[in-house]
Design a protein around this motif. Structure first.
Motif, PDB file in Angstrom:
ATOM      1  N   GLU A  43      38.215-144.180 -41.703  1.00  0.00           N
ATOM      2  CA  GLU A  43      38.983-143.625 -42.823  1.00  0.00           C
ATOM      3  C   GLU A  43      38.490-144.178 -44.149  1.00  0.00           C
ATOM      4  O   GLU A  43      38.415-143.452 -45.148  1.00  0.00           O
ATOM      5  CB  GLU A  43      40.471-143.940 -42.650  1.00  0.00           C
ATOM      6  CG  GLU A  43      41.135-143.123 -41.563  1.00  0.00           C
ATOM      7  CD  GLU A  43      42.523-143.627 -41.209  1.00  0.00           C
ATOM      8  OE1 GLU A  43      42.993-144.634 -41.793  1.00  0.00           O
ATOM      9  OE2 GLU A  43      43.154-143.004 -40.329  1.00  0.00           O
ATOM     10  N   ASP A  79      40.613-133.563 -42.880  1.00  0.00           N
ATOM     11  CA  ASP A  79      41.901-133.982 -43.439  1.00  0.00           C
ATOM     12  C   ASP A  79      41.736-134.514 -44.855  1.00  0.00           C
ATOM     13  O   ASP A  79      42.537-134.210 -45.738  1.00  0.00           O
ATOM     14  CB  ASP A  79      42.556-135.049 -42.561  1.00  0.00           C
ATOM     15  CG  ASP A  79      43.069-134.498 -41.246  1.00  0.00           C
ATOM     16  OD1 ASP A  79      43.156-133.262 -41.088  1.00  0.00           O
ATOM     17  OD2 ASP A  79      43.377-135.326 -40.354  1.00  0.00           O
ATOM     18  N   ALA A  80      40.697-135.298 -45.076  1.00  0.00           N
ATOM     19  CA  ALA A  80      40.462-135.872 -46.403  1.00  0.00           C
ATOM     20  C   ALA A  80      40.141-134.792 -47.424  1.00  0.00           C
ATOM     21  O   ALA A  80      40.563-134.866 -48.573  1.00  0.00           O
ATOM     22  CB  ALA A  80      39.324-136.885 -46.348  1.00  0.00           C
ATOM     23  N   LEU A  82      41.068-131.543 -47.154  1.00  0.00           N
ATOM     24  CA  LEU A  82      42.207-130.643 -47.304  1.00  0.00           C
ATOM     25  C   LEU A  82      43.377-131.276 -48.043  1.00  0.00           C
ATOM     26  O   LEU A  82      44.116-130.587 -48.724  1.00  0.00           O
ATOM     27  CB  LEU A  82      42.684-130.150 -45.933  1.00  0.00           C
ATOM     28  CG  LEU A  82      41.728-129.212 -45.205  1.00  0.00           C
ATOM     29  CD1 LEU A  82      42.274-128.884 -43.823  1.00  0.00           C
ATOM     30  CD2 LEU A  82      41.496-127.945 -46.007  1.00  0.00           C
ATOM     31  N   GLN A  83      43.582-132.576 -47.933  1.00  0.00           N
ATOM     32  CA  GLN A  83      44.709-133.232 -48.595  1.00  0.00           C
ATOM     33  C   GLN A  83      44.694-133.045 -50.102  1.00  0.00           C
ATOM     34  O   GLN A  83      45.696-132.623 -50.669  1.00  0.00           O
ATOM     35  CB  GLN A  83      44.759-134.715 -48.234  1.00  0.00           C
ATOM     36  CG  GLN A  83      45.300-134.964 -46.859  1.00  0.00           C
ATOM     37  CD  GLN A  83      45.266-136.427 -46.469  1.00  0.00           C
ATOM     38  OE1 GLN A  83      44.722-137.266 -47.188  1.00  0.00           O
ATOM     39  NE2 GLN A  83      45.824-136.735 -45.318  1.00  0.00           N
ATOM     40  N   PRO A  84      43.590-133.327 -50.802  1.00  0.00           N
ATOM     41  CA  PRO A  84      43.584-133.091 -52.242  1.00  0.00           C
ATOM     42  C   PRO A  84      43.778-131.611 -52.577  1.00  0.00           C
ATOM     43  O   PRO A  84      44.467-131.274 -53.530  1.00  0.00           O
ATOM     44  CB  PRO A  84      42.212-133.570 -52.696  1.00  0.00           C
ATOM     45  CG  PRO A  84      41.765-134.512 -51.651  1.00  0.00           C
ATOM     46  CD  PRO A  84      42.381-134.000 -50.371  1.00  0.00           C
ATOM     47  N   ALA A  86      45.494-129.387 -50.893  1.00  0.00           N
ATOM     48  CA  ALA A  86      46.901-129.049 -50.662  1.00  0.00           C
ATOM     49  C   ALA A  86      47.757-129.559 -51.829  1.00  0.00           C
ATOM     50  O   ALA A  86      48.677-128.885 -52.275  1.00  0.00           O
ATOM     51  CB  ALA A  86      47.388-129.627 -49.344  1.00  0.00           C
ATOM     52  N   GLY A  87      47.443-130.748 -52.331  1.00  0.00           N
ATOM     53  CA  GLY A  87      48.178-131.304 -53.468  1.00  0.00           C
ATOM     54  C   GLY A  87      47.985-130.471 -54.717  1.00  0.00           C
ATOM     55  O   GLY A  87      48.925-130.245 -55.479  1.00  0.00           O
ATOM     56  N   THR A  90      50.041-127.256 -54.418  1.00  0.00           N
ATOM     57  CA  THR A  90      51.466-127.498 -54.620  1.00  0.00           C
ATOM     58  C   THR A  90      51.767-127.645 -56.108  1.00  0.00           C
ATOM     59  O   THR A  90      52.752-127.108 -56.593  1.00  0.00           O
ATOM     60  CB  THR A  90      51.896-128.792 -53.875  1.00  0.00           C
ATOM     61  OG1 THR A  90      51.580-128.625 -52.492  1.00  0.00           O
ATOM     62  CG2 THR A  90      53.361-129.053 -54.030  1.00  0.00           C
TER      63      THR A  90
END
Length: 94
Positions: A43, A79-80, A82-84, A86-87, A90
């Motif tokens: 990670e 995941d790394a 997609l996380q930014p 997704a933020g 939003t």
């Protein structure tokens, strides 16, 4: 007697500077048995910008051996990434 390749003694993960495979090095679950890499080490490599499995292994100063952990490494990378995204989606919707 353990089977399979073992990590080289004295080698350190470049992403976190912990000894590769050392007990209690950074905690976490061992993901790569061949190189004794934990989920936290992987990670950290991804958080520092590794976007391909080869880059993740290189950040930990090793190479993929049997390839069993590659799917998990790819999942961490996805995941790394997609996380930014997704933020941002939003915040744009709000």
């Amino acid at each position: 007697m353990p089977s399979g390749p073992t990590p080289m003694p004295g080698r350190r993960c470049r992403s976190c500077s912990a000894p590769a495979g050392a007990e209690g090095d950074v905690g976490g679950m061992i993901v790569c048995l061949c190189n004794a890499l934990t989920d936290r080490q992987l990670e950290q490599a991804v958080a520092q910008g590794a976007r391909r499995p080869r880059e993740v292994y290189a950040a930990c100063d090793c190479k993929a051996q049997c390839g069993t952990c590659t799917r998990m490494v790819l999942g961490m990378i996805r995941d790394a990434v997609l996380q930014p995204a997704a933020g941002e989606a939003t915040m744009a919707a709000g």
